[in-house]
Design a protein around this motif. Structure first.
Motif, PDB file in Angstrom:
ATOM      1  N   ILE A 175      80.905  69.351  53.167  1.00  0.00           N
ATOM      2  CA  ILE A 175      79.537  69.315  53.692  1.00  0.00           C
ATOM      3  C   ILE A 175      79.475  68.465  54.960  1.00  0.00           C
ATOM      4  N   THR A 176      80.098  67.292  54.910  1.00  0.00           N
ATOM      5  CA  THR A 176      80.096  66.400  56.071  1.00  0.00           C
ATOM      6  C   THR A 176      80.767  67.052  57.277  1.00  0.00           C
ATOM      7  N   GLY A 177      81.831  67.816  57.024  1.00  0.00           N
ATOM      8  CA  GLY A 177      82.553  68.470  58.109  1.00  0.00           C
ATOM      9  C   GLY A 177      81.809  69.636  58.731  1.00  0.00           C
ATOM     10  N   ASN A 178      80.816  70.177  58.023  1.00  0.00           N
ATOM     11  CA  ASN A 178      80.093  71.340  58.531  1.00  0.00           C
ATOM     12  C   ASN A 178      78.691  71.026  59.058  1.00  0.00           C
ATOM     13  N   PRO A 208      67.102  69.519  60.500  1.00  0.00           N
ATOM     14  CA  PRO A 208      65.973  69.575  61.436  1.00  0.00           C
ATOM     15  C   PRO A 208      66.245  70.550  62.583  1.00  0.00           C
ATOM     16  N   GLY A 209      65.180  71.242  63.011  1.00  0.00           N
ATOM     17  CA  GLY A 209      65.253  72.042  64.231  1.00  0.00           C
ATOM     18  C   GLY A 209      65.819  73.431  64.087  1.00  0.00           C
ATOM     19  N   ILE A 210      66.237  73.864  62.898  1.00  0.00           N
ATOM     20  CA  ILE A 210      66.773  75.220  62.745  1.00  0.00           C
ATOM     21  C   ILE A 210      66.102  75.925  61.558  1.00  0.00           C
ATOM     22  N   GLY A 211      66.075  77.254  61.621  1.00  0.00           N
ATOM     23  CA  GLY A 211      65.444  78.054  60.584  1.00  0.00           C
ATOM     24  C   GLY A 211      66.437  78.608  59.586  1.00  0.00           C
ATOM     25  N   GLN A 212      66.023  79.681  58.895  1.00  0.00           N
ATOM     26  CA  GLN A 212      66.811  80.231  57.797  1.00  0.00           C
ATOM     27  C   GLN A 212      68.160  80.786  58.243  1.00  0.00           C
ATOM     28  N   VAL A 213      68.181  81.516  59.351  1.00  0.00           N
ATOM     29  CA  VAL A 213      69.405  82.215  59.759  1.00  0.00           C
ATOM     30  C   VAL A 213      70.521  81.230  60.064  1.00  0.00           C
ATOM     31  N   ARG A 214      70.234  80.251  60.901  1.00  0.00           N
ATOM     32  CA  ARG A 214      71.274  79.286  61.282  1.00  0.00           C
ATOM     33  C   ARG A 214      71.654  78.370  60.120  1.00  0.00           C
ATOM     34  N   SER A 215      70.673  77.964  59.324  1.00  0.00           N
ATOM     35  CA  SER A 215      70.996  77.105  58.185  1.00  0.00           C
ATOM     36  C   SER A 215      71.802  77.867  57.141  1.00  0.00           C
ATOM     37  N   ALA A 216      71.534  79.164  56.984  1.00  0.00           N
ATOM     38  CA  ALA A 216      72.317  79.971  56.045  1.00  0.00           C
ATOM     39  C   ALA A 216      73.774  80.076  56.496  1.00  0.00           C
ATOM     40  N   LYS A 217      73.999  80.134  57.798  1.00  0.00           N
ATOM     41  CA  LYS A 217      75.376  80.181  58.306  1.00  0.00           C
ATOM     42  C   LYS A 217      76.123  78.886  57.978  1.00  0.00           C
ATOM     43  N   VAL A 218      75.418  77.757  58.115  1.00  0.00           N
ATOM     44  CA  VAL A 218      76.034  76.468  57.785  1.00  0.00           C
ATOM     45  C   VAL A 218      76.407  76.424  56.308  1.00  0.00           C
ATOM     46  N   VAL A 219      75.474  76.822  55.464  1.00  0.00           N
ATOM     47  CA  VAL A 219      75.704  76.770  54.016  1.00  0.00           C
ATOM     48  C   VAL A 219      76.791  77.745  53.596  1.00  0.00           C
ATOM     49  N   ASP A 220      76.822  78.917  54.186  1.00  0.00           N
ATOM     50  CA  ASP A 220      77.847  79.898  53.833  1.00  0.00           C
ATOM     51  C   ASP A 220      79.245  79.409  54.230  1.00  0.00           C
ATOM     52  N   ARG A 221      79.344  78.678  55.331  1.00  0.00           N
ATOM     53  CA  ARG A 221      80.636  78.088  55.703  1.00  0.00           C
ATOM     54  C   ARG A 221      81.076  77.062  54.666  1.00  0.00           C
ATOM     55  N   ILE A 222      80.119  76.294  54.191  1.00  0.00           N
ATOM     56  CA  ILE A 222      80.422  75.295  53.156  1.00  0.00           C
ATOM     57  C   ILE A 222      80.904  75.981  51.882  1.00  0.00           C
TER      58      ILE A 222
END
Length: 286
Positions: free
Chosen positions: A160-163, A183-197
């Motif tokens: 999580i820290t690395g992503n 902060p500052g991002i919506g569903q699409v970008r946050s979903a990409k972060v979580v999917d990488r995790i």
């Protein structure tokens, strides 16, 4: 105590004296030491001649005597105040971070989410919250032991820290439950972060003592996002993400689910009411 006394002998003597002093104080108060009111404080001064500050710091680390403040009798007080400040900084860090993973704890998470929601509402900017939970974590603990479970928790925390971005907050908010405030991002970008995790965790290889071969672990996530255009409480926002997490678990685990956008939901309701009122005025029919 003389400077020539070996550290081990000094430590034994010091620990014996402090333990005896603690027991005497508790006995005088007729209260078990663990039940003493932490809000009352008593300063006890003890002169140690021939002991340097560096030697004392070494003893403090080994015996965990962090509650003791040292002051010089006839020398510069600044180094001792520096030690005190370091102790206060460490206590402050421990009060806001999870001891196992090093991530923020629930207390720190709640405060950060509240501040970021207020900031988003004031500026009308996007904010996302991801809640992540390990899949079948109890099975890992039951099969391989809690040491193995801790290894999984620490690994996920590092992933999580690395992503996450530097200004995102990652927290461990429960046993195997984590959260990220973005902060500052919506569903699409946050979903990409979580999917990488999720992908990084799934691709991690765990070899536990007593286990056979490599073990794979997965996690599920729920994401809530909003644009800061409506008043919304942190509790309600967290419940949205938590419900999305539950949906991910119900749908088969190892997946990410998105919660409905509260801004859109609240915007639709007034427009539907307004359309219904217009239809009644012009046609007489509801």
């Amino acid at each position: 105590m003389a400077h020539s006394v070996p550290d081990t002998a000094l430590e034994r003597e010091l620990l014996k004296e402090l333990t005896r002093l603690r027991d005497e104080i508790c006995a005088a108060a007729r209260t078990p030491c663990e039940d003493m009111d932490a809000r009352t404080n008593l300063g006890v001064f003890r002169l140690f001649s021939g002991i340097s500050l560096q030697q004392w710091r070494s003893i403090v680390r080994r015996l965990e005597l962090k509650g003791w403040l040292t002051l010089p009798i006839d020398r510069d007080i600044y180094p001792h105040l520096t030690v005190l400040q370091e102790s206060l900084d460490e206590l402050s860090y421990q009060s806001e971070h999870d001891a196992l993973t090093g991530l923020a704890n629930r207390r720190s998470f709640d405060r950060f989410l509240d501040l970021e929601m207020e900031r988003a509402q004031r500026a009308g900017t996007a904010l996302s919250l991801a809640v992540i939970d390990l899949d079948d974590f109890k099975l890992v603990n039951d099969t391989y032991g809690h040491v193995a479970g801790d290894e999984v928790l620490v690994r996920l925390a590092k992933i999580i820290t690395g992503n996450k971005r530097r200004y995102d907050l990652a927290a461990r908010i429960g046993g195997e439950e984590f959260a990220i405030v973005l902060p500052g991002i919506g569903q699409v970008r946050s979903a990409k972060v979580v999917d990488r995790i999720r992908q990084d965790l799934e691709e991690s290889a765990f070899s536990f003592p007593g286990g056979e071969g490599v073990v794979s672990v997965s996690c599920s996530a729920g994401i809530a996002s909003y644009r800061g255009t409506t008043r919304f409480s942190p509790k309600d926002f967290f419940e949205l993400a938590d419900k999305a997490l539950y949906a991910a678990k119900t749908a088969g685990k190892n997946r990410t689910e998105l919660a409905p956008m509260p801004d859109i939901e609240q915007a639709i309701r007034p427009s539907l009411v307004q359309a219904s009122e217009k239809r009644f005025l012009f046609t007489g029919k509801p």
